[in-house]
Write a protein that holds these residues in place. Structure first.
Motif, PDB file in Angstrom:
ATOM      1  N   SER A  31      23.023  16.289   4.050  1.00  0.00           N
ATOM      2  CA  SER A  31      23.261  15.324   2.975  1.00  0.00           C
ATOM      3  C   SER A  31      23.895  15.897   1.709  1.00  0.00           C
ATOM      4  CB  SER A  31      21.933  14.665   2.583  1.00  0.00           C
ATOM      5  OG  SER A  31      21.104  15.599   1.905  1.00  0.00           O
ATOM      6  N   GLY A  32      23.853  17.208   1.547  1.00  0.00           N
ATOM      7  CA  GLY A  32      24.288  17.785   0.282  1.00  0.00           C
ATOM      8  C   GLY A  32      23.154  17.856  -0.732  1.00  0.00           C
ATOM      9  N   TYR A  33      21.956  17.504  -0.286  1.00  0.00           N
ATOM     10  CA  TYR A  33      20.768  17.550  -1.128  1.00  0.00           C
ATOM     11  C   TYR A  33      19.759  18.497  -0.491  1.00  0.00           C
ATOM     12  CZ  TYR A  33      22.654  13.469  -3.488  1.00  0.00           C
ATOM     13  OH  TYR A  33      23.462  12.629  -4.195  1.00  0.00           O
ATOM     14  N   THR A  34      18.776  18.915  -1.283  1.00  0.00           N
ATOM     15  CA  THR A  34      17.676  19.712  -0.757  1.00  0.00           C
ATOM     16  C   THR A  34      16.373  19.013  -1.131  1.00  0.00           C
ATOM     17  OG1 THR A  34      17.584  21.059  -2.777  1.00  0.00           O
ATOM     18  CG2 THR A  34      18.899  21.920  -0.951  1.00  0.00           C
ATOM     19  N   LEU A  35      15.310  19.364  -0.431  1.00  0.00           N
ATOM     20  CA  LEU A  35      14.000  18.804  -0.760  1.00  0.00           C
ATOM     21  C   LEU A  35      13.598  19.224  -2.162  1.00  0.00           C
ATOM     22  CD1 LEU A  35      11.850  19.314   2.469  1.00  0.00           C
ATOM     23  CD2 LEU A  35      12.752  17.181   1.550  1.00  0.00           C
ATOM     24  N   ASP A  36      12.934  18.321  -2.860  1.00  0.00           N
ATOM     25  CA  ASP A  36      12.405  18.621  -4.183  1.00  0.00           C
ATOM     26  C   ASP A  36      10.881  18.640  -4.089  1.00  0.00           C
ATOM     27  OD1 ASP A  36      12.364  19.210  -6.860  1.00  0.00           O
ATOM     28  OD2 ASP A  36      13.124  17.270  -7.532  1.00  0.00           O
ATOM     29  N   ASN A  37      10.244  19.356  -4.985  1.00  0.00           N
ATOM     30  CA  ASN A  37       8.793  19.514  -4.955  1.00  0.00           C
ATOM     31  C   ASN A  37       8.113  18.397  -5.756  1.00  0.00           C
ATOM     32  OD1 ASN A  37       6.368  20.619  -4.293  1.00  0.00           O
ATOM     33  ND2 ASN A  37       6.428  22.212  -5.849  1.00  0.00           N
ATOM     34  N   ARG A  38       8.185  17.182  -5.214  1.00  0.00           N
ATOM     35  CA  ARG A  38       7.540  15.994  -5.770  1.00  0.00           C
ATOM     36  C   ARG A  38       6.876  15.251  -4.624  1.00  0.00           C
ATOM     37  NH1 ARG A  38      11.488  12.714  -7.032  1.00  0.00           N
ATOM     38  NH2 ARG A  38      13.192  14.065  -6.417  1.00  0.00           N
ATOM     39  N   PRO A  39       6.065  14.248  -4.918  1.00  0.00           N
ATOM     40  CA  PRO A  39       5.369  13.537  -3.836  1.00  0.00           C
ATOM     41  C   PRO A  39       6.315  12.883  -2.822  1.00  0.00           C
ATOM     42  CG  PRO A  39       4.379  13.016  -5.953  1.00  0.00           C
ATOM     43  CD  PRO A  39       5.637  13.785  -6.246  1.00  0.00           C
ATOM     44  N   HIS A  40       5.925  12.964  -1.561  1.00  0.00           N
ATOM     45  CA  HIS A  40       6.566  12.227  -0.476  1.00  0.00           C
ATOM     46  C   HIS A  40       5.771  10.926  -0.357  1.00  0.00           C
ATOM     47  CE1 HIS A  40       8.705  15.765   1.556  1.00  0.00           C
ATOM     48  NE2 HIS A  40       8.170  16.238   0.430  1.00  0.00           N
ATOM     49  N   LEU A  71       0.864  -1.172   0.000  1.00  0.00           N
ATOM     50  CA  LEU A  71       0.000   0.000   0.000  1.00  0.00           C
ATOM     51  C   LEU A  71       0.907   1.229   0.000  1.00  0.00           C
ATOM     52  CD1 LEU A  71      -2.615  -1.102   2.669  1.00  0.00           C
ATOM     53  CD2 LEU A  71      -2.925  -1.062   0.186  1.00  0.00           C
ATOM     54  N   TYR A  72       0.462   2.281  -0.666  1.00  0.00           N
ATOM     55  CA  TYR A  72       1.249   3.506  -0.772  1.00  0.00           C
ATOM     56  C   TYR A  72       0.468   4.671  -0.188  1.00  0.00           C
ATOM     57  CZ  TYR A  72       4.462   1.151  -3.953  1.00  0.00           C
ATOM     58  OH  TYR A  72       5.392   0.304  -4.478  1.00  0.00           O
ATOM     59  N   ALA A  73       1.113   5.413   0.697  1.00  0.00           N
ATOM     60  CA  ALA A  73       0.566   6.675   1.186  1.00  0.00           C
ATOM     61  C   ALA A  73       1.465   7.754   0.607  1.00  0.00           C
ATOM     62  CB  ALA A  73       0.592   6.731   2.709  1.00  0.00           C
ATOM     63  N   ALA A  74       0.884   8.755  -0.001  1.00  0.00           N
ATOM     64  CA  ALA A  74       1.685   9.831  -0.582  1.00  0.00           C
ATOM     65  C   ALA A  74       1.118  11.171  -0.143  1.00  0.00           C
ATOM     66  CB  ALA A  74       1.688   9.729  -2.109  1.00  0.00           C
ATOM     67  N   GLU A  75       2.010  12.147  -0.035  1.00  0.00           N
ATOM     68  CA  GLU A  75       1.604  13.518   0.256  1.00  0.00           C
ATOM     69  C   GLU A  75       2.158  14.407  -0.836  1.00  0.00           C
ATOM     70  OE1 GLU A  75       3.547  12.127   3.043  1.00  0.00           O
ATOM     71  OE2 GLU A  75       1.746  11.233   3.878  1.00  0.00           O
ATOM     72  N   VAL A  76       1.303  15.271  -1.358  1.00  0.00           N
ATOM     73  CA  VAL A  76       1.710  16.234  -2.371  1.00  0.00           C
ATOM     74  C   VAL A  76       1.530  17.614  -1.754  1.00  0.00           C
ATOM     75  CG1 VAL A  76       1.294  17.129  -4.687  1.00  0.00           C
ATOM     76  CG2 VAL A  76       1.018  14.669  -4.226  1.00  0.00           C
ATOM     77  N   TYR A  77       2.664  18.296  -1.535  1.00  0.00           N
ATOM     78  CA  TYR A  77       2.652  19.615  -0.909  1.00  0.00           C
ATOM     79  C   TYR A  77       2.679  20.688  -1.988  1.00  0.00           C
ATOM     80  CZ  TYR A  77       3.803  16.651   3.015  1.00  0.00           C
ATOM     81  OH  TYR A  77       3.773  15.661   3.955  1.00  0.00           O
ATOM     82  N   ASN A  78       2.110  21.846  -1.701  1.00  0.00           N
ATOM     83  CA  ASN A  78       2.020  22.924  -2.689  1.00  0.00           C
ATOM     84  C   ASN A  78       3.372  23.493  -3.081  1.00  0.00           C
ATOM     85  OD1 ASN A  78      -0.758  22.718  -2.824  1.00  0.00           O
ATOM     86  ND2 ASN A  78      -1.070  24.185  -1.167  1.00  0.00           N
ATOM     87  N   ASP A  79       4.321  23.506  -2.162  1.00  0.00           N
ATOM     88  CA  ASP A  79       5.637  24.042  -2.499  1.00  0.00           C
ATOM     89  C   ASP A  79       6.711  23.369  -1.663  1.00  0.00           C
ATOM     90  OD1 ASP A  79       6.225  25.737  -0.031  1.00  0.00           O
ATOM     91  OD2 ASP A  79       4.342  26.635  -0.677  1.00  0.00           O
ATOM     92  N   VAL A  80       7.944  23.533  -2.095  1.00  0.00           N
ATOM     93  CA  VAL A  80       9.072  22.876  -1.455  1.00  0.00           C
ATOM     94  C   VAL A  80       9.348  23.434  -0.051  1.00  0.00           C
ATOM     95  CG1 VAL A  80      10.914  24.334  -2.376  1.00  0.00           C
ATOM     96  CG2 VAL A  80      11.344  21.898  -1.989  1.00  0.00           C
ATOM     97  N   ASP A  81       8.875  24.637   0.236  1.00  0.00           N
ATOM     98  CA  ASP A  81       9.100  25.258   1.549  1.00  0.00           C
ATOM     99  C   ASP A  81       8.054  24.874   2.594  1.00  0.00           C
ATOM    100  OD1 ASP A  81      11.390  26.590   0.686  1.00  0.00           O
ATOM    101  OD2 ASP A  81      10.202  28.245  -0.137  1.00  0.00           O
ATOM    102  N   PHE A  82       7.227  23.905   2.298  1.00  0.00           N
ATOM    103  CA  PHE A  82       6.169  23.484   3.208  1.00  0.00           C
ATOM    104  C   PHE A  82       6.712  23.209   4.609  1.00  0.00           C
ATOM    105  CE2 PHE A  82       3.247  20.557   5.248  1.00  0.00           C
ATOM    106  CZ  PHE A  82       2.000  21.036   4.889  1.00  0.00           C
ATOM    107  N   PHE A 127      -2.544  20.131   2.206  1.00  0.00           N
ATOM    108  CA  PHE A 127      -1.819  19.358   1.202  1.00  0.00           C
ATOM    109  C   PHE A 127      -2.733  18.237   0.743  1.00  0.00           C
ATOM    110  CE2 PHE A 127      -0.846  17.584   5.343  1.00  0.00           C
ATOM    111  CZ  PHE A 127      -0.960  16.212   5.167  1.00  0.00           C
ATOM    112  N   LEU A 128      -2.318  17.515  -0.272  1.00  0.00           N
ATOM    113  CA  LEU A 128      -3.109  16.412  -0.814  1.00  0.00           C
ATOM    114  C   LEU A 128      -2.516  15.100  -0.321  1.00  0.00           C
ATOM    115  CD1 LEU A 128      -5.564  16.306  -2.696  1.00  0.00           C
ATOM    116  CD2 LEU A 128      -3.989  15.917  -4.593  1.00  0.00           C
ATOM    117  N   LYS A 129      -3.332  14.288   0.329  1.00  0.00           N
ATOM    118  CA  LYS A 129      -2.902  12.991   0.863  1.00  0.00           C
ATOM    119  C   LYS A 129      -3.512  11.890   0.007  1.00  0.00           C
ATOM    120  CE  LYS A 129      -1.465  10.268   4.421  1.00  0.00           C
ATOM    121  NZ  LYS A 129      -0.501  10.457   5.457  1.00  0.00           N
ATOM    122  N   TRP A 130      -2.720  10.873  -0.290  1.00  0.00           N
ATOM    123  CA  TRP A 130      -3.133   9.756  -1.142  1.00  0.00           C
ATOM    124  C   TRP A 130      -3.102   8.436  -0.392  1.00  0.00           C
ATOM    125  CZ3 TRP A 130      -4.215   9.526  -6.455  1.00  0.00           C
ATOM    126  CH2 TRP A 130      -4.139  10.746  -7.128  1.00  0.00           C
TER     127      TRP A 130
END
Length: 159
Positions: free
Chosen positions: A124-133, A49-60, A70-73
């Protein structure tokens, strides 16, 4: 807490979504709506089963406000999007993710997520991206049980 970096090829999800916030959490309602349909979805790939969250912007999470929506799946993975039941929605997930294994009660996961966003991602040397969690709940997942395990996918990009 360890993680791996994983390039996720396109994962097709079919399920239901609902607009919510952390202050007004509708997760239980979402899963109760989705679960009666899950076995009627054709072309399923695996039993997870997959739970996903789609946030409006990367600064959430940078400027966190528990009342921000936000949108929860609630979904399952499918081979293709060729046969999607009318009452279902689709979501595609792909790209670079920090993948964590969470073990414990889902009701106690907030501190786990907080350390991901406040410690692990910044170091980590990475930043959050604006895609589903995404959270992937497989055979070791037991809702709100201390021995439960699930995969946590956090979308990232190189600085």
């Amino acid at each position: 807490m360890n993680y791996s970096l994983k390039e996720i090829k396109t994962v097709y999800l079919v399920g239901k979504s609902i607009k919510m916030s952390f202050a007004v959490n509708k997760t239980a309602r979402l899963w109760s709506i989705f679960m009666p349909f899950r076995n009627k979805i054709p072309n399923r790939k695996g039993d997870e089963l997959y739970a996903a969250e789609v946030y409006n912007d990367v600064d959430f999470f940078t400027d966190f406000d528990a009342s921000r929506s936000f949108l929860k799946w609630a979904a399952v993975q499918v081979e293709t999007l060729n046969e999607v039941p009318e009452e279902m929605e689709t979501l595609e997930v792909s790209g670079l993710y920090m993948v964590f294994n969470y073990k414990g009660k889902s009701s106690e996961a907030a501190s786990f997520y907080q350390s991901i966003f406040s410690k692990w991602v910044p170091a980590s040397g990475y930043t959050l991206d604006n895609r589903p969690h995404v959270a992937v709940m497989g055979k070791k997942y037991k809702n709100d049980d201390p021995s439960s395990e699930e995969g946590i996918w956090i979308p990232v990009k190189k600085h």
